[in-house]
Design an enzyme around this catalytic site. Structure first.
Site, short mmCIF file in Angstrom:
data_model
loop_
_atom_site.label_atom_id
_atom_site.label_comp_id
_atom_site.label_asym_id
_atom_site.label_seq_id
_atom_site.Cartn_x
_atom_site.Cartn_y
_atom_site.Cartn_z
CD GLU A 36 -2.39 1.32 2.79
OE1 GLU A 36 -3.38 2.05 2.92
OE2 GLU A 36 -1.86 0.71 3.75
CG ASP A 47 -1.95 9.22 7.10
OD1 ASP A 47 -2.29 8.04 7.14
OD2 ASP A 47 -1.97 9.90 6.06
#
Length: 250
Positions: A36, A47
């Site tokens: 990924e 994130d």
């Protein structure tokens, strides 16, 4: 022990394209089945600090989407058998036009897209554009979804769904408990295969998840190892491979 299917996360170009390529090779050597690859983004909503810092560092070099796609193309040419998924955010793929972006991504060897801020039922045409270019859109399910919405996603016919194992940002430790497994059961009840991630960093977590997902997803743990060892390429390669082996049981 049976091998656990592993999807591992990399930030394209971090800390350099050369060192990111070393990390990719080490991940695959250590048992990663899927890569990924994140296209760096200036304001990531999902994130944690490790990935945010990596993105900021790459973007400070005036790194462009085209650079990230070239990096992906290089990995694909070296490992054509390893599926590569792009992970990024909506505005990055919407700006050049979703159809045009998907066409370019497919030409570079990308097999799927994970765009957390594009909801599965308002995806600006992403699912259709992926399909037209031989890729899949992998929507994200979160524990914060209502039961009704989760049911709708689970029965929408997606081949794969990415299950974020808890609310918030990735990178901090996730406890795998009965609630986690119940959530995964709901995500998969419509027949979609499930990728489970968010805060997976050790073999104990991976084993606890293995029977409930098609693949475990690990990201921040690898980004942190790259950060810690970026001055020593040999150590970088060794640490990444060792962690991939720990998580995958390879």
């Amino acid at each position: 022990m049976q091998k656990i299917k592993l999807m591992s996360h990399l930030v394209a170009g971090y800390p350099t394209d050369e060192k990111a390529l070393v990390a990719a090779r080490s991940l695959i050597k250590g048992g990663a089945d899927i890569l990924e690859i994140q296209l760096p983004f200036s304001d990531p909503s999902a994130d944690g600090p490790a990935i945010q810092t990596a993105c900021t560092q790459v973007l400070s070099r005036s790194y462009r989407t085209s650079d990230g796609l070239s990096f992906i193309k290089q990995i694909h040419s070296e490992f054509p058998e390893i599926p590569i998924y792009i992970m990024s955010y909506g505005s990055l793929i919407y700006t050049p036009g979703i159809d045009a972006f998907c066409k370019k991504a497919a030409e570079c060897g990308v097999k799927g897209m994970i765009i957390p801020d594009l909801p599965f039922d308002f995806d600006e045409g992403l699912t259709a554009a992926c399909k037209a270019n031989g890729m899949i859109n992998i929507p994200v399910a979160a524990p914060s979804m209502s039961d009704e919405r989760l049911y709708k996603l689970a029965h929408a016919g997606f081949p794969f769904i990415y299950a974020a194992l808890r609310v918030g940002i990735t990178g901090t430790d996730t406890k795998i408990d009965d609630g986690t497994l119940e959530f995964l059961k709901k995500v998969s009840e419509g027949g979609s295969k499930v990728y489970g991630g968010f805060g997976i960093s050790n073999g104990t977590q991976a084993k606890a998840l293995a029977d409930s997902v098609d693949a475990i997803v690990a990201g921040s743990v690898f980004v942190r190892l790259i950060s810690e060892n970026q001055q020593n390429v040999e150590k970088l390669a060794e640490s990444i491979e060792a962690k991939a082996r720990e998580l995958s049981g390879f």
